[in-house]
Design an enzyme around this catalytic site. Structure first.
Site, short mmCIF file in Angstrom:
data_model
loop_
_atom_site.label_atom_id
_atom_site.label_comp_id
_atom_site.label_asym_id
_atom_site.label_seq_id
_atom_site.Cartn_x
_atom_site.Cartn_y
_atom_site.Cartn_z
N ILE A 1 0.71 -1.31 0.03
CA ILE A 1 0.07 0.12 0.02
C ILE A 1 1.05 1.22 -0.32
CG2 ILE A 1 -1.86 -0.93 1.08
CD1 ILE A 1 -1.02 -0.02 3.76
N ILE B 1 16.18 -2.08 11.23
CA ILE B 1 15.27 -1.62 10.37
C ILE B 1 15.90 -2.44 8.98
CG2 ILE B 1 15.21 0.36 9.00
CD1 ILE B 1 14.10 0.62 11.74
N GLN C 1 8.34 6.06 5.75
CA GLN C 1 7.21 5.81 6.39
C GLN C 1 7.05 6.75 7.46
OE1 GLN C 1 4.75 3.56 6.52
NE2 GLN C 1 5.84 1.55 7.02
N LYS D 1 10.56 -5.00 13.66
CA LYS D 1 9.23 -4.48 14.04
C LYS D 1 8.68 -3.84 13.31
CE LYS D 1 10.68 -3.61 18.44
NZ LYS D 1 10.76 -3.46 20.04
N GLY D 2 7.33 -3.59 13.26
CA GLY D 2 6.96 -2.80 12.32
C GLY D 2 7.02 -1.04 12.69
N GLU E 1 2.63 2.36 12.02
CA GLU E 1 1.66 3.14 12.85
C GLU E 1 2.37 4.06 13.97
OE1 GLU E 1 -1.28 2.19 11.76
OE2 GLU E 1 -0.70 0.14 11.15
#
Ligand SMILES: Cc1cc2nc3c(=O)[nH]c(=O)nc-3n(C[C@H](O)[C@H](O)[C@H](O)COP(=O)(O)OP(=O)(O)OC[C@H]3O[C@@H](n4cnc5c(N)ncnc54)[C@H](O)[C@@H]3O)c2cc1C
Lengths: 349, 746
Positions: free
Chosen positions: B471, B633, B642, B705-706, B709
């Site tokens: 996305i 990363i 991001q 990790k993400g 958000e």
């Protein structure tokens, strides 16, 4: 959007005769406002007459000042060397408007003629007297916009903004029929700089002082201005002035660019030392027309540029202001902005 | 096998395609004979359709059909959850209302589709749609959450919306207390690309769909249930998305309707909604009111926090999110209670919007932390450090990794925090007030199940496949890097294929989970290929016979002995010798049970400098530094992008974004991009991003990790805190527009 006919003309005469001849015919300049209104079915033209090929895009020196053609693009005017040098207020105001892409399309005439951004005007399921005037017969821009195939009135009448979302709305000169504002930035500079509008129509040519071009809503909110049916804006004249060193256009808005003014202030001064020899002041986002602050100007003329004087001028400018709820903040924001703009223009810390 | 070196910054692998127009978004696909449809929306928010006149529309040029509740083709699975959640058909709690598109004359929300007009061109469909005339019998619509907060109901679920640790009212007795209310308005995702679908029945029971979805497998599943056909007969493609931010996390009812109508008319059918429909048909961040009560002792130790949130949902569906979660585990506080309620209004249903509920909650919590720090006369970072926790107080277990202290420190250095004066309103530059603010963000680091296929060809090229959509975060780039790190194939020989149900199943792109989930599957598949190569080389008769795996190294298509670089074999020769054109591995990957022993979160810290004009109330963010503590990363460039995108969204959330309803009509009054203000370039300063970039030893083999958000979570709080530092005035209702600030200052 609805089907329409499209013609392109190359002479003002042909343009004027085309819109005079058949009802529901509109001039099309940059299209940045008219096309949106067509998509929203606020305006439903039968015919569009493209005036972009008229020889009206020039910006030239005249004996009394500068003449700007009606189809000159907003960006071309803002970037013009003569405008930047002699009328920086106009350049600043134009650059404060819309976005770069829009300014590349929008024209001087179209900018003057743009309709309000009031949400109720744009949504024809909501009440609006400007879009759906109570019929008193033949008012300009009324039923002829609505065609048989649509079989609908142009939405309910009444003023949705009164008692509704009126954060953007007028604090001066509104009526119980309409509290919308004229959204233009350019026009604030033009009214401050004592511009004159040259128009040509079926009955010939005439000149309109800029301050008399737009009108207050009264009980005919459907009429934004004093242009008569069939009349074409040809150009705008700016008289020479001594304001170029001390001009400032302040636009207070919800984001740094690409937002309409909550309040804007155009200031142009002629200074001698710290004394204000002459001054022009106008405000946007506060009325149905570009709002010239003559009382404040009269007060400031001949006085020193001090914060105390600016405050008094701002207080004078605010006489007669009235809020409608959500826009009450403008009663404070407007005078604050006048003071801020004057401070910047006079370089008073 | 956590990689202990940092990854190099590589360019976005699909960047060229995107900037040259080579990337195809759903609406770019052309199928011969396609028809176009346009939705006519209700102009009231509650009531019934009294009359619906479609004759003129039907007779308009090019019209192929006008579908309303009177003639909508049946959807066989209509009793099943049409438009179920992306992650599968979660059973919906019973609400009094049900919403089935074009199934009744009942109107449940503004903009609800009342007709879908189909024509041979988009323009003709648009014109015909304008000829549909409806009259309504209108009922009073309840759309204003502020007026109905008292009607909040506890969401269904294990905790019933309540959480308690220690005593619920411990804050009351604390020496220093704070009570504050915070409001988040309706925000709309408003990605550049509009929502829609292109549906093509390629046979009586086979379907091809080009969709704007964050998960092709989820769309496939939803359509399979709606039309009662096997998922394998439904092919969904969504390789690129022009921004999602959460609006593509489910299959929306109008998508199902388009598929049904396409079948009825026997032609491919395309829907692209208009901008105002983006406000009513594809969800939004729910209007939410929050109250925080906080108590601390004079030393700045938290004694108690109570956090209550009430959010809007639809009358026909309960939407919930994790608004109060951060409060449960962020700080070492012995007494914490949270309460979460929803109010069913006459509104369309919300959906997660970037940072989702956590971003809403973080604004309240991190504003309150700043307010409390001020009361205690403590530096806001110092106050947070005094309440820092190394273990998760909610679940009583360690964090899988947490480097938040370092994040505070590095961010503070980068913004020049030492220049901040703790006394608000004490820094000026000319007429402008200057302020600094900071806040923390956190979000679950997930490890979902996913699969991927990797093919190594004898020519040395590598293909990575997964159904996941990209996305925009740079999924393709991250997967390329992960494959490269295992197999050392040159980056330009790696191709990633994604966004299609013909590829191995993957979760929906959301929850900042994809690098962790799909990345792990790619890692496993690549590792398996590497093992296969090593076996071929070291087996009897192999060129490196007898050698152990850990003696070998693989780089640029050559397998060699680490200490004797001359002993080597080209992968292509090895494969040829074994008659292998390709080594093909598909792996399904999910975290092991040991993950249960840890709390896995990503963390962020945001720092901003603002300028505030005391006369006009205008706030400008003049500097922003965002620090991410999100493990290793994988792709530094796209990760930084991001963060930058999150900050831009955060500036919008803080200063400009608000969808406004006129509650007399229950309708939006700024449902367009001129009046709904997303941040523009002029609002966004240069943004410095800092990656802590330390691998998480637990979550997955990459240690990643993400971070999608956390880029947004907390940012609005940092701005509000900076405005306070600049002016001494606290704005608790977003967005912080000039009028709010100006009125407090004059
Ligand atoms: C998203 C958005 C944001 C905007 N933001 C701002 C802003 O911040 N500040 C601002 O000032 N403006 C703003 N605008 C408005 C913009 O300035 C106007 O749309 C533009 O100036 C109109 O010019 P045009 O040439 O495109 O007019 P058109 O759309 O072509 O015409 C508008 C009207 O003028 C009539 N007309 C055009 N030329 C003539 C003429 N010579 N004689 C008589 N009638 C004529 C047309 O018949 C039509 O009725 C914004 C517009 C948009 C869409």
């Amino acid at each position: 959007m609805n089907p329409f006919q499209f013609t392109r003309v190359t002479t003002p005469k042909a343009a004027i005769s085309a819109v005079t001849k058949e009802k529901g015919t509109y001039f099309l300049a940059g299209g940045t406002n008219l096309i949106d209104l067509m998509k929203r079915e606020v305006v439903i033209p039968e015919r569009l007459v493209d005036i972009n090929k008229l020889p009206l895009a020039t910006i030239e020196k005249t004996v009394t000042g500068l003449r700007i053609g009606a189809t000159a693009k907003n960006s071309a005017v803002a970037d013009n060397e003569l405008v930047k040098k002699y009328f920086p207020l106009l350049s600043q105001a134009l650059n404060a408007g819309a976005s770069a892409q829009l300014r590349n399309m929008a024209t001087v005439g179209g900018n003057m003629m743009q309709r309000t951004r009031c949400a109720y005007f744009y949504d024809n399921s909501m009440p609006c007297n400007k879009r759906s005037p109570v019929q008193t017969g033949g008012a300009a821009g009324s039923t002829e916009r609505f065609r048989a195939d649509k079989g609908q009135a142009n939405g309910p009448t009444g003023c949705g903004a009164i008692g509704g979302f009126n954060r953007m709305h007028a604090i001066f000169g509104a009526s119980e029929k309409c509290i919308a504002v004229h959204p233009s930035d350019m026009c604030i500079a033009l009214v401050a700089l004592d511009a004159t509008v040259n128009v040509s129509g079926p009955k010939g040519d005439r000149k309109i002082p800029f301050g008399e071009f737009h009108r207050l809503p009264g009980d005919k909110p459907q009429q934004d201005n004093t242009l008569q049916p069939g009349e074409l804006i040809m150009s705008v004249d700016l008289p020479t002035n001594r304001f170029s060193d001390n001009s400032h256009y302040l636009k207070v808005r919800d984001r740094a660019s690409y937002a309409f003014a909550l309040v804007s202030v155009g200031v142009a001064l002629d200074m001698k030392g710290n004394t204000i020899r002459d001054v022009r002041l106008a405000m946007g986002g506060v009325a149905h027309k570009p709002w010239r602050l003559t009382k404040a100007e009269d007060f400031l003329r001949g006085k020193p540029a001090t914060e105390a004087n600016f405050k008094q001028a701002a207080a004078l400018a605010m006489q007669g202001a009235k809020g409608y709820g959500e826009n009450d903040f403008k009663l404070t924001l407007a005078p604050n902005s006048i003071i801020d703009a004057l401070k910047t223009a006079t370089k008073t810390a | 096998m956590t990689k202990d070196t940092k990854n190099p910054p590589i360019d976005r692998v699909d960047g060229r395609l995107k900037v040259t127009g080579g990337a195809n978004y759903f609406a770019d696909f052309e199928i011969p004979n396609t028809a176009y449809c346009v939705i006519v929306g209700s102009k009231i928010a509650k009531g019934t359709i009294a009359s619906l006149d479609t004759k003129k529309a039907q007779n308009a040029p090019g019209v192929l059909g006008v579908f309303t509740h009177q003639n909508m083709p049946p959807i066989p699975g209509w009793d099943a959850p049409v438009g179920g959640e992306a992650d599968g058909p979660a059973p919906k709690p019973k609400t009094e209302e049900t919403y089935r598109i074009l199934s009744s004359s009942k109107i449940l929300f503004d903009g609800q589709p009342i007709a879908i007009v189909v024509a041979d061109t988009y323009e003709r469909a648009t014109y015909a749609a304008s000829l549909v005339k409806a009259t309504y019998s209108k009922q009073t619509a309840r759309t204003d959450l502020q007026k109905h907060v008292a009607e909040g109901i506890a969401p269904k679920g294990a905790d019933g919306g309540n959480y308690l640790r220690g005593k619920p009212d411990a804050y009351q007795a604390a020496p220093v207390t704070l009570e504050a209310n915070y409001t988040i308005p309706i925000e709309v995702h408003n990605p550049m690309e509009l929502h829609g679908i292109l549906a093509h029945w390629t046979g009586p029971n086979t379907l091809m769909i080009y969709a704007k979805t964050q998960g092709v497998n989820a769309t496939q599943q939803a359509m399979a249930e709606a039309f009662k056909i096997a998922p394998k007969n439904i092919h969904v493609h969504a390789e690129f998305m022009g921004g999602g931010f959460g609006m593509g996390l489910r299959t929306w009812p109008q998508e199902t309707a388009v598929v049904a109508i396409a079948r009825k008319i026997g032609r491919p059918l395309k829907l692209v909604v208009n901008r105002s429909q983006m406000f009513t048909l594809v969800g939004h961040r729910p209007y939410t009111v929050q109250t925080i009560n906080m108590g601390a002792d004079q030393d700045g130790k938290l004694i108690g926090i109570a956090h209550a949130a009430t959010a809007e949902t639809a009358s026909y569906e309960d939407f919930t999110e994790a608004t109060v979660n951060m409060t449960k585990f962020m700080y070492a506080c012995p007494n914490v209670s949270t309460r979460y309620r929803i109010v069913r209004l006459d509104r369309s249903v919300p959906i997660w919007m970037r940072g989702p509920g956590e971003a809403t909650g973080a604004f309240a919590l991190e504003s309150a932390m700043d307010e409390m720090a001020h009361k205690l006369k403590l530096d806001p970072i110092e106050f947070r450090l005094r309440n820092y926790t190394e273990t998760d107080p909610e679940h009583n277990r360690p964090y899988s990794s947490k480097n938040l202290k370092e994040a505070y420190q590095r961010g503070a250095e980068a913004i020049g925090w030492s220049k901040r004066k703790n006394e608000p309103g004490s820094t000026r530059e000319g007429d402008w007030l200057i302020g600094y603010g900071m806040s923390t963000g956190t979000f679950n680091a997930f490890r979902w199940e996913a699969s991927a296929r990797v093919l190594l060809k004898a020519d040395g090229s590598l293909t990575v496949q997964s159904a996941v959509t990209d996305i925009g975060p740079g999924t393709g780039t991250a997967l390329t890097m992960i494959a490269h790190n295992v197999l050392n194939v040159p980056l330009n020989r790696i191709k990633v294929e994604y966004g299609d149900t013909s590829l191995p199943k993957a979760p929906t792109q959301g929850g900042s989970a994809i690098v962790s989930a799909v990345g792990s599957a790619v890692f496993d598949a690549c590792t398996s290929i590497k093992q296969a190569l090593i076996e071929l080389a070291t087996k009897n008769g192999g060129p490196l016979v007898g050698r152990q795996a850990d003696e070998l190294t693989l780089a640029d298509g050559i397998l060699s002995i680490l200490t004797e670089p001359k002993k080597k074999v080209a992968v292509s020769d090895l494969m040829q010798a074994n008659n292998l054109a390709v080594i093909d591995r598909t792996k399904e990957s999910k975290g092991g049970p040991q993950l249960q022993n840890y709390s896995m979160y990503s963390f962020s810290v945001h720092f901003v400098q603002v300028r505030v004009n005391p006369l006009t109330g205008v706030v400008r963010v003049t500097k922003a530094v965002s620090v991410a503590d999100s493990g290793r990363i994988v792709s530094p460039k796209t990760a930084a992008s991001q963060m930058i995108g999150g900050v831009a969204g955060g500036i919008g959330m803080a200063l400009t974004e608000e969808a406004v309803i006129d509650h007399r009509f229950g309708r939006f009054v700024n449902n367009n991009l001129a009046d709904y203000h997303v941040a523009v370039h002029a609002d966004v300063p240069a943004i410095e991003t800092i990656m802590i970039d330390k691998p998480d030893p637990i979550i997955n083999p990459m240690g990643a990790k993400g971070m999608g958000e956390i880029a947004l979570i907390g940012f609005a709080g940092a701005v509000a805190n900076a405005v306070f530092n600049a002016t001494g005035q606290r704005i608790r209702d977003l967005p912080i527009t000039p009028d709010k600030v100006m009125q407090k200052l004059t």
